[in-house]
Design a protein around this motif. Structure first.
Motif, PDB file in Angstrom:
ATOM      1  N   GLN A 223      -1.490  -6.245  -7.374  1.00  0.00           N
ATOM      2  CA  GLN A 223      -0.832  -4.992  -7.031  1.00  0.00           C
ATOM      3  C   GLN A 223      -1.071  -3.938  -8.116  1.00  0.00           C
ATOM      4  O   GLN A 223      -1.239  -2.752  -7.811  1.00  0.00           O
ATOM      5  CB  GLN A 223       0.668  -5.213  -6.822  1.00  0.00           C
ATOM      6  CG  GLN A 223       1.376  -3.998  -6.235  1.00  0.00           C
ATOM      7  CD  GLN A 223       2.854  -4.244  -6.005  1.00  0.00           C
ATOM      8  OE1 GLN A 223       3.330  -5.364  -6.156  1.00  0.00           O
ATOM      9  NE2 GLN A 223       3.586  -3.202  -5.637  1.00  0.00           N
TER      10      GLN A 223
ATOM     11  N   ARG B 185      -9.315  -5.343   1.019  1.00  0.00           N
ATOM     12  CA  ARG B 185      -7.928  -5.789   0.951  1.00  0.00           C
ATOM     13  C   ARG B 185      -7.017  -4.660   0.490  1.00  0.00           C
ATOM     14  O   ARG B 185      -5.907  -4.498   1.013  1.00  0.00           O
ATOM     15  CB  ARG B 185      -7.814  -6.977  -0.007  1.00  0.00           C
ATOM     16  CG  ARG B 185      -6.417  -7.573  -0.086  1.00  0.00           C
ATOM     17  CD  ARG B 185      -6.393  -8.698  -1.112  1.00  0.00           C
ATOM     18  NE  ARG B 185      -5.110  -9.367  -1.128  1.00  0.00           N
ATOM     19  CZ  ARG B 185      -4.042  -8.907  -1.778  1.00  0.00           C
ATOM     20  NH1 ARG B 185      -4.114  -7.785  -2.454  1.00  0.00           N
ATOM     21  NH2 ARG B 185      -2.899  -9.580  -1.750  1.00  0.00           N
TER      22      ARG B 185
ATOM     23  N   LEU C  54      -3.844 -10.786   5.601  1.00  0.00           N
ATOM     24  CA  LEU C  54      -4.617  -9.644   5.099  1.00  0.00           C
ATOM     25  C   LEU C  54      -5.860 -10.115   4.344  1.00  0.00           C
ATOM     26  O   LEU C  54      -6.923  -9.485   4.421  1.00  0.00           O
ATOM     27  CB  LEU C  54      -3.744  -8.779   4.186  1.00  0.00           C
ATOM     28  CG  LEU C  54      -2.611  -8.002   4.861  1.00  0.00           C
ATOM     29  CD1 LEU C  54      -1.781  -7.275   3.813  1.00  0.00           C
ATOM     30  CD2 LEU C  54      -3.163  -7.015   5.891  1.00  0.00           C
TER      31      LEU C  54
ATOM     32  N   LEU D 237       0.310 -11.671   3.512  1.00  0.00           N
ATOM     33  CA  LEU D 237      -0.772 -11.512   2.545  1.00  0.00           C
ATOM     34  C   LEU D 237      -1.942 -12.425   2.880  1.00  0.00           C
ATOM     35  O   LEU D 237      -3.116 -12.030   2.752  1.00  0.00           O
ATOM     36  CB  LEU D 237      -0.265 -11.801   1.126  1.00  0.00           C
ATOM     37  CG  LEU D 237       0.676 -10.766   0.517  1.00  0.00           C
ATOM     38  CD1 LEU D 237       1.220 -11.277  -0.813  1.00  0.00           C
ATOM     39  CD2 LEU D 237      -0.034  -9.435   0.314  1.00  0.00           C
TER      40      LEU D 237
ATOM     41  N   TRP E 295      -0.703  -1.313   5.448  1.00  0.00           N
ATOM     42  CA  TRP E 295       0.495  -2.105   5.769  1.00  0.00           C
ATOM     43  C   TRP E 295       1.738  -1.466   5.149  1.00  0.00           C
ATOM     44  O   TRP E 295       2.785  -1.373   5.790  1.00  0.00           O
ATOM     45  CB  TRP E 295       0.323  -3.534   5.263  1.00  0.00           C
ATOM     46  CG  TRP E 295       1.395  -4.476   5.744  1.00  0.00           C
ATOM     47  CD1 TRP E 295       1.357  -5.295   6.823  1.00  0.00           C
ATOM     48  CD2 TRP E 295       2.687  -4.660   5.145  1.00  0.00           C
ATOM     49  NE1 TRP E 295       2.530  -5.989   6.946  1.00  0.00           N
ATOM     50  CE2 TRP E 295       3.381  -5.623   5.929  1.00  0.00           C
ATOM     51  CE3 TRP E 295       3.326  -4.120   4.036  1.00  0.00           C
ATOM     52  CZ2 TRP E 295       4.657  -6.042   5.643  1.00  0.00           C
ATOM     53  CZ3 TRP E 295       4.622  -4.549   3.743  1.00  0.00           C
ATOM     54  CH2 TRP E 295       5.269  -5.487   4.526  1.00  0.00           C
ATOM     55  N   ARG E 296       1.623  -1.009   3.906  1.00  0.00           N
ATOM     56  CA  ARG E 296       2.782  -0.424   3.241  1.00  0.00           C
ATOM     57  C   ARG E 296       3.176   0.917   3.866  1.00  0.00           C
ATOM     58  O   ARG E 296       4.345   1.281   3.884  1.00  0.00           O
ATOM     59  CB  ARG E 296       2.481  -0.255   1.750  1.00  0.00           C
ATOM     60  CG  ARG E 296       2.452  -1.584   0.990  1.00  0.00           C
ATOM     61  CD  ARG E 296       2.389  -1.375  -0.502  1.00  0.00           C
ATOM     62  NE  ARG E 296       2.522  -2.640  -1.210  1.00  0.00           N
ATOM     63  CZ  ARG E 296       1.609  -3.133  -2.045  1.00  0.00           C
ATOM     64  NH1 ARG E 296       0.507  -2.456  -2.288  1.00  0.00           N
ATOM     65  NH2 ARG E 296       1.804  -4.292  -2.625  1.00  0.00           N
TER      66      ARG E 296
ATOM     67  N   LEU F 228      -3.908  -3.330   2.623  1.00  0.00           N
ATOM     68  CA  LEU F 228      -2.570  -3.423   2.044  1.00  0.00           C
ATOM     69  C   LEU F 228      -1.896  -2.054   2.005  1.00  0.00           C
ATOM     70  O   LEU F 228      -0.701  -1.924   2.276  1.00  0.00           O
ATOM     71  CB  LEU F 228      -2.651  -4.023   0.641  1.00  0.00           C
ATOM     72  CG  LEU F 228      -1.336  -4.416  -0.030  1.00  0.00           C
ATOM     73  CD1 LEU F 228      -0.590  -5.442   0.826  1.00  0.00           C
ATOM     74  CD2 LEU F 228      -1.600  -4.988  -1.417  1.00  0.00           C
TER      75      LEU F 228
END
Length: 967
Positions: A616, A186, A210, A207, A193-194, A190
């Motif tokens: 995060q 994950r 993902l 989310l 994706w960013r 992530l």
């Protein structure tokens, strides 16, 4: 949650306009993971487990409504019972990583309806402190509920000592290991994706997608999205791969229960007190009735009893009553106090504080420091030419090399304490005096010895050499004993013939490095050894860094009595002198405003990383590890809990596997069934004389064999150790990240501090990196992030003596909402478990003048606040008139100015009167605290001396307000 009635739209109480205002409080109903596995493979147990959670939910809701409160009156002084609470229940079958984890969230709306029919916010301070009791209720339900335990027995299952289903516990860790891989997947998805969406945050739907992709990664022929049936098949297949017999039917077994009438209630009460005491280390040993009830509940949960919750309540009340009798009441004259106020202390802890104070008082003999010229000569001889001592370091070395029996050297991280010790050791040697360097841990002792160029040892090794032994009793309490010469050592079976490794003599100096981590038991034993041998003690360290595992305050207690005290202030570690100065302000800010100023400067430097949630935050720390190690730099990752450290450790390990940096060719099993691979960074968690490894030492695994692990020191590639597979399974775990105790004393290139750390964790973490230090805050705005970091910096007042603890309890009580006086007069005061206490009426009458003074003080405070706001309003109106009049004074309201002048004069007079009331009230409080402390000393000391016949009965110093005693 918007603060309005969902039907009428009418606003409930005051509006919560702040973006950072709490709208809900989240209580989670968790259970051991083996329960979720049982529910997955057995439909009958699934239904029984749901019913168990329903019963626990109802218990929590009624506890919330009964125990929580709103606040009313000026300053929120009046406690308002609740008529109605509103809760949303969320039921989950899986964790976010999609492994079986049946749990529930109870979202308590902060808006509550009081019994006075008014809506307002719940008293969140009480709610947070009640959470320990809520958790205890969960443990009690999981282990004592007869319907659940009997259902397990019908299907051949039993509970082990940890509360797990014994027959399924071995599958928990392997299944969780797969969950760790999902977390790593994950994080990678992530991050990608960013990169593709700079400056954006993924939506909940993105989310969710993902999460599914992360779960499906590395599963051949598995779909990217799942339904309930396919998910159950996938997990069942994984369980079958772990153990093919897990899903087989099992024959019924008989559940065994200890009858309630056979329980040893005194033992359970002692366990309850020990647990409350252990949880009270962060606040000087103080705990509340809620803590005591939680301890009693947990003690009963582990007792082996199985009974309906109502029947258990009788036993819980009796255990709590007996535990209450084992505690010292710090506010005996305050019969009416809220249950969350921490105003009790275990009698053993109170006695330990008194005993240490007495021993240090006996050692407090003034001497003379060494000559500065002699210090300068020694510095020239033992230090490099480019290293010089500053004036404070010279004073510290002179104090240690002098003749004062008690010396305290305090200073921040990087202040050059070790450099100073090398000089002091040389001066002592010139006079034929020995310096024995010890530290709270063997790891810290090794670091000190390496830097000093001498042999250092753990403080416990010195105390063991002088006959001290320590263990846990049946209740879990730490018990220290001392062997006399000629006694048979119960551990080794040999006759103890006195100290051999550390033969101390009069004039020798025992230097305790990292002394802020010494607990009261250890310090008490050291003071005894110093008294017996004539040696002096020098504690060197920083009480504002990591605390001991047990009760803190030992270094502060010695500092109060030391006749030579030096505080180092210069910081030599950091390459940026401005940041070095900032760490001194971070170390102990004087107020919230000062802490906010430090946080603002950290933010301006780019050293606060704001994130949305814990997930995060974890991703940021994982990314930081790879960013710094890519450049061959060492980075410290500091977390608030061991669980958080484990999650980061395993995510980093899995990512290293995915990138090919680690291979699965050879695998070992570590502590908690962690997977260990060649190349992993690990930590050893137990001293081992055979292999010469130390607790909390950090290593890299160089080679794994069928019988052993070869370890290389992270700081010295020539330092190699070999430990057995059995040692690794019990005492080795991954160490890419660690809590503050694991990183204490380390110096790295960079340091990243995770959210949720306390003041010592933040300070230690932000002073590990030579070039970069960064703190992570979970917040929605930059100002909220600064506020979170500022809150982490703030420390409570050190509670070294009994008097300190009494004053801290009084302060906490003054901030709490209380029952109104009218309500308390309608019936007898209630005791800690709902029963009337003896002499409460007399105490209440005796306290009436004090309550009147407190009320007068509060009234004056309220008037000043109101008047100040009125003055500000008048100033605004006068300024407005001046503006609209374009400077023409004839149009100004002269009556407004006259009213403002008169009110200002009254305000000045009332301010002076208020200051006088404050002084009088503080004097009264101090006198009452001294009287209370005297009663505690009289009550605790004789009993403790009876239990310790080698001690003479201590008597209180006639002029002391602290708990200092003499033998």
């Amino acid at each position: 949650m918007d603060g309005c009635d969902p039907v009428t739209g009418k606003r409930r109480g005051r509006d919560l306009r702040s973006a950072d205002a709490d709208l809900i409080l989240d209580g989670t109903i968790n259970a051991p993971k083996s329960y979720s596995i049982a529910a997955l493979i057995n439909p009958d147990l699934a239904g029984e487990f749901e019913a168990l959670q329903n019963r626990l939910r109802d218990r929590i809701l009624t506890t919330w409504q009964r125990e929580l409160n709103a606040r009313r009156g000026a300053g929120g002084r009046i406690r308002e019972p609740l008529h109605r609470i509103e809760v949303v229940e969320l039921q989950h079958r899986r964790s976010r990583a999609l492994d079986p984890h049946i749990h529930r969230h109870l979202w308590l709306n902060v808006k509550v309806l009081g019994q006075d029919s008014k809506w307002s916010n719940v008293d969140s301070r009480v709610a947070m402190k009640l959470h320990t009791l809520i958790n205890a209720e969960g443990e009690l339900a999981a282990r004592t509920d007869p319907d659940w335990v009997n259902a397990l027995a019908r299907h051949g299952y039993t509970l082990n000592a940890d509360g797990e289903i014994a027959e399924l516990a071995h599958a928990v860790r392997p299944l969780s290991r797969r969950s760790t891989q999902i977390e790593a997947n994950r994080a990678t998805l992530l991050a990608a994706w960013r990169r593709d969406h700079p400056g954006q945050h993924p939506s909940p739907g993105q989310l969710h997608h993902l999460d599914r992709l992360a779960w499906a990664t590395a599963r051949p022929n598995k779909p990217g999205d799942i339904d309930e049936t396919s998910w159950e098949h996938f997990i069942t297949d994984e369980l079958h791969a772990i153990d093919p017999t897990l899903t087989n039917p099992r024959p019924a077994v008989t559940s065994h229960s200890v009858p309630l009438e056979e329980l040893d209630l005194d033992l359970l009460a002692t366990r309850a007190t020990v647990e409350a005491d252990a949880r009270a280390t962060a606040c000087g040993g103080r705990f509340s009735m809620i803590d005591l009830r939680a301890g009693a509940t947990r003690a009963l949960a582990a007792s082996g009893a199985i009974a309906a919750r109502q029947a258990l309540q009788v036993a819980i009340d009796e255990v709590t009553r007996r535990a209450h009798a084992m505690a010292v009441d710090l506010l005996p004259d305050e019969a009416q106090r809220p249950a969350h106020v921490k105003a009790y202390m275990a009698a053993a802890t109170a006695a330990l504080k008194l005993e240490l104070a007495a021993r240090l008082d006996a050692l407090s003999h003034a001497g003379t420091p060494a000559e500065e010229a002699e210090i300068a000569d020694a510095a020239d001889a033992v230090l490099r030419k480019d290293v010089e001592l500053d004036q404070l370091q010279v004073g510290a070395a002179a104090a240690i090399a002098g003749t004062d029996r008690l010396v305290s050297i305090t200073g921040p991280a990087g202040a050059g304490k070790t450099t100073m010790l090398r000089v002091a050791r040389s001066v002592l040697a010139r006079h034929g005096r020995r310096m024995v360097v010890v530290a709270p841990t063997k790891k810290a002792a090794s670091v000190a010895g390496r830097e000093l160029g001498t042999t250092a040892s753990s403080l416990h090794a010195l105390l063991s050499d002088y006959g001290y032994r320590w263990a846990r009793d049946d209740a879990g309490a730490e018990v220290w004993t001392r062997l006399a010469t000629g006694d048979v050592d119960p551990i080794t079976g040999y006759v103890y013939d006195g100290p051999r490794r550390f033969p101390l003599a009069a004039g020798d100096r025992v230097v305790v490095d990292e002394a802020g981590m010494i607990d009261l038991h250890t310090a008490n034993a050291l003071a005894t050894v110093a008294a017996d041998t004539g040696a002096g003690i020098a504690m060197v360290g920083d009480h504002l860094q990591a605390r001991p595992v047990g009760h803190s305050g030992a270094m502060a207690a010695l500092t109060r009595r030391a006749t030579a005290v030096v505080e180092l202030t210069a910081v030599h570690r950091f390459r940026d002198p401005d940041y070095a100065a900032l760490t001194l302000r971070m170390r102990e800010p004087a107020s919230k405003e000062a802490a906010l100023a430090v946080a603002a400067e950290l933010d301006e430097r780019g050293l606060i990383h704001r994130v949305a949630d814990h997930v995060q935050a974890r991703d940021v720390m994982v990314e930081a590890y790879f960013r710094w190690t890519r450049e061959h730099h060492r980075v410290a990752l500091v977390t608030s809990t061991n669980d958080e450290a484990d999650a980061i450790n395993e995510a980093i390990q899995q990512r290293r596997v995915d990138t090919g940096d680690l291979t699965l060719d050879r695998i070992a099993v570590g502590q908690g069934e962690q997977r260990l691979l060649e190349g992993d960074v690990v930590q050893t968690r137990r001293n081992d004389r055979t292999t010469d490894v130390e607790n909390r030492a950090v290593w890299t695994i160089r080679h794994i064999t069928p019988h052993s692990l070869e370890l290389v020191s992270i700081g010295d590639s020539a330092d190699i150790r070999t430990v057995t597979i059995d040692y690794a399974a019990q005492h080795v775990h991954l160490a890419y990240a660690s809590t503050v105790h694991g990183i204490q004393g380390e110096t790295t290139h960079a340091s990243i501090v995770g959210p949720g750390v306390d003041a010592s964790g933040l300070y230690v973490g932000m002073t590990r990196g030579r070039t970069h230090n960064e703190a992570i805050a979970i917040a929605g705005t930059a100002s909220a992030a600064r506020d979170r970091i500022a809150d982490s910096m703030l420390r409570g007042i050190p509670e070294v003596s009994i008097g300190d603890s009494i004053r801290a309890a009084q302060t906490e009580l003054s901030r709490a909402a209380r029952e109104p006086e009218a309500a308390s007069s309608t019936g007898p005061p209630r005791g800690p478990v709902g029963q009337a206490t003896n002499n409460d009426t007399a105490r209440t009458e005796a306290r009436q003048p004090e309550r009147t003074a407190r009320a007068a003080l509060q009234d004056a405070h309220d008037w000043l606040n109101t008047t100040w706001r009125t003055l500000l309003d008048l100033d605004a109106r006068i300024a407005g008139d001046a503006a609209t009049g374009h400077g023409r004074t004839a149009r100004l309201d002269h009556h407004l100015r006259e009213r403002r002048k008169q009110l200002a004069e009254r305000y000045q007079a009332r301010s002076e009167e208020y200051a006088r009331l404050v002084r009088a009230y503080e004097e009264t409080q101090l006198r009452q605290a001294s009287e209370t402390e005297g009663r505690i000393v009289a009550a605790v000391a004789p009993a403790h001396c009876r239990a310790n016949p080698t001690l003479a009965a201590p008597v209180a110093r006639p002029d002391a307000s602290a708990s200092s005693l003499r033998r």
